[in-house]
Design a protein around this motif. Structure first.
Motif, short mmCIF file in Angstrom:
data_model
loop_
_atom_site.label_atom_id
_atom_site.label_comp_id
_atom_site.label_asym_id
_atom_site.label_seq_id
_atom_site.Cartn_x
_atom_site.Cartn_y
_atom_site.Cartn_z
N CYS A 299 7.96 -2.74 -3.40
CA CYS A 299 6.95 -2.73 -3.84
C CYS A 299 6.73 -3.53 -5.39
O CYS A 299 7.48 -2.99 -6.38
CB CYS A 299 6.11 -1.57 -3.82
SG CYS A 299 4.58 -1.52 -4.90
N CYS B 285 -1.80 -2.58 -8.75
CA CYS B 285 -1.60 -3.31 -7.58
C CYS B 285 -2.86 -4.42 -7.49
O CYS B 285 -4.00 -3.84 -7.17
CB CYS B 285 -1.52 -2.62 -6.36
SG CYS B 285 -1.57 -3.33 -4.61
N ASN C 273 3.72 1.14 5.19
CA ASN C 273 3.45 -0.22 4.76
C ASN C 273 4.29 -1.42 5.47
O ASN C 273 5.22 -1.89 5.14
CB ASN C 273 4.06 -0.03 3.37
CG ASN C 273 3.45 0.90 2.59
OD1 ASN C 273 2.94 2.07 3.02
ND2 ASN C 273 3.02 0.51 1.14
N CYS D 283 -0.58 -6.40 1.55
CA CYS D 283 0.39 -5.75 0.97
C CYS D 283 1.59 -6.50 1.02
O CYS D 283 2.13 -6.59 2.13
CB CYS D 283 1.04 -4.33 1.51
SG CYS D 283 2.33 -3.62 1.05
N PRO D 284 1.88 -7.17 -0.16
CA PRO D 284 3.37 -7.91 -0.15
C PRO D 284 4.52 -7.20 0.47
O PRO D 284 5.26 -8.05 1.27
CB PRO D 284 3.37 -8.48 -1.47
CG PRO D 284 2.27 -8.29 -2.17
CD PRO D 284 1.42 -7.12 -1.61
N GLU E 215 8.51 4.85 -4.10
CA GLU E 215 8.82 3.36 -4.28
C GLU E 215 9.39 2.79 -5.50
O GLU E 215 9.41 1.85 -5.75
CB GLU E 215 7.30 2.82 -3.97
CG GLU E 215 6.91 2.80 -2.53
CD GLU E 215 5.52 2.21 -2.19
OE1 GLU E 215 5.16 1.57 -3.08
OE2 GLU E 215 4.80 2.49 -1.57
#
Ligand code: 13P
Ligand code: SF4
Length: 304
Positions: free
Chosen positions: A171, A259, A113, A85-86, A199
């Motif tokens: 995100c 994603c 996250n 997850c960036p 988000e």
């Protein structure tokens, strides 16, 4: 091809005494074979409570790490080791330690996250499903650091009416959703309610009818009398929404909200994971025990 693969997965699952957990953003075929599909909070509860020997986590690395921390005696598998997850990687332990040094009296809340090392340095962990309740439960006179998502953090600041020190993470998938997409969708579907994830950016949030975690979206779609919805989050959730509510209509706000990391998991990779017990995710000590403290506090706040 795919039915043979599904049979293979079911057989291997039995042989391994495994459970398959899938996030709501997973490809439809993965959601369909999972024992449980849900949001980050629901998945964490499942991971903590399962009596399976093996957890196949169809999601991204921080989710599998969370499962490994909550159930250290289980074998936790992530079918694609590059599914990260960036946003979780936008703050590391050193950066969080420096921020803590600048605000030595602050309480630290990290979004789930995040990496295990960041969780280990945090006082509390939360998901989008319980962040508001968790922040509201903190003493009003304490400064609060919130990492890494500035958008979820900003949503909490607005709803809880308290300032927090926000890390500038985000995100990239939710950032692709634009206010102009909401405006166009409302023109096209005037009777639909717009459900957006926290988000999303502040201008998108301001145009939504409801701001909800993915689990809350599923709940709202089922229990509200509304029949048409525009969905402003990652498009994988459309699969469960439509499946659970065949008589209602759901429209993605944009086809761009995908994603790429969530979509790295496939049926083949789930079969390989079960066959070869790969890729095993473990969290070494002392990070595991320290991170578990903040995760246990997260699990103590389950909204009604
Ligand atoms: P939830 O499913 O908990 O709302 O989380 C959204 C998300 O971005 C997970 O990566
Ligand atoms: Fe991370 Fe966003 Fe993908 Fe969730 S949707 S895994 S927050 S990049």
């Amino acid at each position: 091809m795919s039915s043979a693969l599904i049979e293979k997965v079911q057989l291997l699952k039995k042989q391994r005494n495994a459970v398959i957990l899938a996030h709501n953003y997973q490809p439809g075929e993965i959601q369909d074979i999972a024992d449980y599909t849900g949001d980050s909070l629901g998945l964490s509860v499942q991971a903590a409570q399962t009596d399976a020997d093996v957890i196949v986590f169809c999601g991204v690395l921080f989710m599998a790490e969370t499962a490994a921390i909550l159930s250290p005696d289980k074998t936790v598998l992530l079918p694609d080791k590059y599914a990260g997850c960036p946003m979780a990687d936008m703050i590391n332990a050193q950066q969080l330690q420096e921020l803590k040094n600048e605000h030595p009296d602050a309480l630290v809340v990290c979004y789930v996250n995040s990496t295990a090392a960041v969780k280990a340095l945090s006082d509390y962990c939360c998901t989008s499903g319980n962040a508001l309740e968790l922040v509201n439960s903190l003493p009003a006179d304490r400064e609060v650091i919130f990492v890494p998502d500035k958008n979820l953090g900003g949503f909490i600041v607005e709803r809880a009416g308290r300032e927090m020190i926000l890390w500038p993470g985000y995100c990239a998938t939710h950032m692709r959703i634009l206010a102009s997409d909401i405006v166009s969708a409302r023109e096209e579907h005037p009777d639909a309610w717009v459900l957006a994830h926290p988000e999303c950016t502040p201008d998108v949030r301001a145009l939504a009818d409801q701001l909800l975690s993915t689990g809350q979206m599923l709940q709202f779609a089922k229990t509200s009398g509304v029949n048409e919805f525009v969905i402003a989050t990652e498009n994988g959730i459309l699969h469960s929404l439509q499946k659970q509510n065949p008589d209602k209509r759901f429209y993605p706000v944009t086809e761009k909200a995908v994603c790429p990391n969530m979509k790295k998991i496939s049926l083949e990779k789930v079969a390989w994971a079960l066959e070869d017990l790969r890729y095993q995710i473990t969290v070494p000590e002392p990070v595991c025990t320290k991170a578990k403290r903040s995760l246990d506090r997260m699990l103590a706040v389950i909204p009604k």
